[in-house]
Design a protein around this motif. Structure first.
Motif, PDB file in Angstrom:
ATOM      1  N   ASP A  20      34.755  53.307  81.958  1.00 28.56           N
ATOM      2  CA  ASP A  20      33.371  52.622  82.040  1.00 28.56           C
ATOM      3  C   ASP A  20      32.577  52.380  80.586  1.00 28.56           C
ATOM      4  O   ASP A  20      32.104  53.239  79.942  1.00 28.56           O
ATOM      5  CB  ASP A  20      32.412  53.929  82.792  1.00 28.56           C
ATOM      6  N   PRO A  25      32.469  47.716  82.699  1.00 31.06           N
ATOM      7  CA  PRO A  25      31.526  48.450  83.187  1.00 31.06           C
ATOM      8  C   PRO A  25      32.469  49.095  84.653  1.00 31.06           C
ATOM      9  O   PRO A  25      32.996  48.369  85.420  1.00 31.06           O
ATOM     10  CB  PRO A  25      30.233  47.868  83.564  1.00 31.06           C
ATOM     11  N   ASN A  48      25.991  49.320  87.991  1.00 29.65           N
ATOM     12  CA  ASN A  48      26.698  49.986  86.551  1.00 29.65           C
ATOM     13  C   ASN A  48      25.479  50.246  85.890  1.00 29.65           C
ATOM     14  O   ASN A  48      24.476  49.953  86.034  1.00 29.65           O
ATOM     15  CB  ASN A  48      27.764  48.830  85.994  1.00 29.65           C
TER      16      ASN A  48
END
Ligand SMILES: [Zn+2]
Length: 160
Positions: A20, A25, A48
């Motif tokens: 991430d 993301p 996200n």
């Protein structure tokens, strides 16, 4: 605050976390319920922690903005902490992955459909592209010549 909690048995790996980053993301996927009318949205929703969306009728922004189609109210949620790394434990205990600030909605189920990563517990091996959607994961650490695994995976979304 609502947290995503992972319980799992880590063998030979540590520091498990979603991949991430701003460039890549992670999309957190949940089933969402409206707190006003208690309707559960039939589809999974994803968001996200980097994208911000304007909340209509307010000056605020959130990672996830959702209009309930039954009561037509707009609700929102944002990731406020995490992702944390999940460590192996002697006692089986849930560990927080992310904390979310939810306004008018509740996340009731999580689907791990993105990529995760972990490190070798006794080596510097990096395992990337881990898929947890089958509820278990197996690989081999060439530096230690040991099989590594993540098993007995269960997810919980709840108030903390
Ligand atoms: Zn509603």
């Amino acid at each position: 605050m609502i947290s995503l909690i992972l319980t799992a048995d880590l063998e030979g790996v540590t520091a498990l976390q979603p991949t991430d980053t701003p460039e890549n993301p992670y999309f957190y996927t949940f089933r969402v319920q409206c707190n006003s009318c208690h309707e559960v949205h039939p589809n999974w929703v994803s968001f996200n922690r980097f994208e911000q969306h304007e909340i209509p009728g307010s000056r605020g922004e959130a990672n996830f903005v959702w209009k309930c189609r039954l009561c037509t109210q707009t609700h929102s949620a944002s990731i406020i902490a995490g992702p944390n790394t999940v460590q192996p434990q002697d006692k089986r205990k849930g560990q927080k992955v992310i904390d979310m600030d939810c306004r008018g909605l509740e996340f009731i189920e999580f689907k791990p459909d993105g990529e995760w990563e972990a490190k070798g517990a006794e080596s510097s091996t990096l395992f990337a592209g881990i898929d947890l959607s089958d509820g278990e994961w197996y690989d081999y650490d060439e530096k230690t010549s040991e099989e590594v695994s993540i098993k007995e995976i269960s997810w919980d979304v709840g108030r903390t």
